[in-house]
Design a protein around this motif. Structure first.
Motif, short mmCIF file in Angstrom:
data_model
loop_
_atom_site.label_atom_id
_atom_site.label_comp_id
_atom_site.label_asym_id
_atom_site.label_seq_id
_atom_site.Cartn_x
_atom_site.Cartn_y
_atom_site.Cartn_z
N GLN A 34 0.84 -1.20 0.00
CA GLN A 34 0.00 0.00 0.00
C GLN A 34 0.88 1.25 0.00
OE1 GLN A 34 -3.49 0.17 -0.14
NE2 GLN A 34 -2.94 2.29 -0.60
N PHE A 36 1.18 5.61 0.15
CA PHE A 36 0.58 6.81 0.72
C PHE A 36 1.37 8.02 0.22
CE2 PHE A 36 -0.09 3.28 3.54
CZ PHE A 36 -1.42 3.39 3.92
N GLY A 177 -7.95 5.40 5.50
CA GLY A 177 -6.53 5.24 5.19
C GLY A 177 -5.69 6.49 5.38
N SER A 198 -3.95 7.55 1.44
CA SER A 198 -3.74 6.35 0.65
C SER A 198 -3.83 6.68 -0.83
CB SER A 198 -4.81 5.31 1.02
OG SER A 198 -4.70 4.17 0.20
#
Length: 214
Positions: A34, A36, A177, A198
């Motif tokens: 993931q 960011f 997120g 995110s």
């Protein structure tokens, strides 16, 4: 992400707590690969400044309260290229780690002062002041609290004019997120704020017992 050098100290080894309760809730936005993106405010009395920051999670083992990743600062004035660091994180789960840091020059008073910057922490404050939050049940809490400690520079030398002596207090929202964080280093400007969202970049990474940069 590194911050300006004033006086720095060597980073400490990661250590954990031995007692606690249920793990924080599983969250698909806090997983391997993931990405960011956002900013870190590194303002001081003399100058207002913000760096663009990208973070990617490279490893995640929530059973042991561990995650790691890379942080890239894109517009650092002292660097000719983006500066990338590798960090390791401690998840405050009251099993492996509590809200009390116990290292990196952070006292319980420093911990309370920084965690209290997050509105989502306030309902937990009274119990954390007693025992670091060992008796707090975070299993259904919609926020995950962490510490991120940069371990080394990936693409520049230690003489680059920056420091990674401190660490981040981090609050992650499982709902959207969004990450908020505050950098702590007694020798740097206080409460440097990290704000990340995110992103939808391609996912890559690894998990569990062994780690290496991709």
């Amino acid at each position: 992400m590194p911050v300006r050098v004033v006086e720095s100290s060597a980073p400490s080894q990661v250590s954990g707590a031995s007692t606690g309760h249920a793990l924080p809730p599983a969250c698909t936005l806090l997983s391997v690969g993931q990405a960011f993106a956002g900013t870190q405010n590194v303002s001081s009395v003399q100058k207002d400044e913000a760096w663009k920051v990208n973070v990617r999670i490279q490893g995640c083992d929530l059973d042991h309260g561990y995650l790691c990743g890379t942080m890239e600062a894109l517009n650092v004035p002292l660097a000719d290229t983006p500066v990338v660091t590798f960090w390791e994180g401690e998840v405050v789960d009251t099993k492996n780690y509590t809200f009390f840091t116990g290292k990196w020059e952070a006292t319980p008073e420093d911990d309370i002062r920084h965690w209290s910057k997050f509105p989502s922490f306030v309902p937990l404050l009274s119990q954390v002041e007693v025992d670091g939050g060992k008796s707090v049940d975070l299993s259904s809490y919609p926020y995950i609290f962490m510490r991120w400690k940069e371990q080394y520079f990936v693409n520049v030398g230690i003489d680059c004019g920056l420091t990674i002596a401190g660490f981040y207090y981090v609050c992650f929202s499982c709902v959207d997120g969004i990450i908020h964080g505050y950098y702590y280093d007694p020798n740097s400007s206080p409460f440097q704020k990290l704000e990340l969202k995110s992103s939808n970049e391609g996912r890559s990474g690894f998990s569990f017992s062994s780690y290496q940069l991709q």
